[in-house]
Scaffold this active site. Structure first.
Site, PDB file in Angstrom:
ATOM      1  CB  CYS A 188      -0.986  -0.010   1.169  1.00 59.33           C
ATOM      2  SG  CYS A 188      -0.243  -0.270   2.779  1.00 59.33           S
ATOM      3  CG  HIS A 189       5.131   0.925   0.385  1.00 60.61           C
ATOM      4  ND1 HIS A 189       4.859  -0.417   0.631  1.00 60.61           N
ATOM      5  CD2 HIS A 189       6.151   0.954  -0.501  1.00 60.61           C
ATOM      6  CE1 HIS A 189       5.701  -1.158  -0.067  1.00 60.61           C
ATOM      7  NE2 HIS A 189       6.494  -0.355  -0.761  1.00 60.61           N
ATOM      8  CD  GLU A 224       8.961  -0.934  -3.228  1.00 60.62           C
ATOM      9  OE1 GLU A 224       8.338  -0.445  -4.204  1.00 60.62           O
ATOM     10  OE2 GLU A 224       8.440  -1.704  -2.416  1.00 60.62           O
TER      11      GLU A 224
END
Length: 156
Positions: free
Chosen positions: A126-127, A152
């Protein structure tokens, strides 16, 4: 329900689940919390693979998970969470984009609410959903969301 807790580079993590799979992941040093039920039993060995995969992800050595997930939620929430699983590592989507992809134009706030109810952050990423005008909120706090997105980032 069985559970474990362990230290990570992002703080203390709690994992909980049963024979169906993982039901909860909580980053305890963030803003989220979860009360351990009276009938829950600590079972660190039951979560060895999940702990290894989460730690490898947080160390930048893993980009996806191969774990059995069993989040509890409404049909709409599960639909949103399934869409989150399709957002590739290192990419983001806005709440509005996700609403359009789900055929629910104008449901960005509902998407945000389902995102906030995600019981398995990191595992259901969800990030990776951001506001059109910035970072947006996160159950573990905006600072934690920024750290996860930086982890990421292609330049990381």
């Amino acid at each position: 329900m069985r559970y474990t807790q362990f230290a990570s580079p992002f703080g203390e993590i709690l994992l909980a689940g049963d024979q169906s799979g993982l039901a909860h992941l909580v980053l305890l040093d963030g803003e989220a919390s979860l009360e351990i039920g009276d009938t829950w039993q600590r079972d660190d060995a039951a979560f060895d693979m999940a702990r290894e995969q989460v730690l490898a992800y947080l160390d930048g050595r893993r980009r996806s998970f191969s774990l059995e997930l069993a989040p509890q939620g409404s049909d709409f929430q599960r639909q949103v969470w399934a869409a989150l699983l399709r957002i590739p590592y290192g990419e983001t989507r806005t709440y509005g984009e996700l609403a359009r992809r789900l055929g629910r134009e104008g449901a960005a706030r509902a998407i945000g609410a389902a995102n906030g109810a995600n019981p398995l952050p990191l595992l259901i990423p969800c990030h990776r959903v951001v506001a059109a005008d910035g970072l947006g909120s996160y159950s573990g706090g905006e600072a934690l969301k920024a750290r996860l997105l930086a982890l990421e980032s292609p330049s990381a």
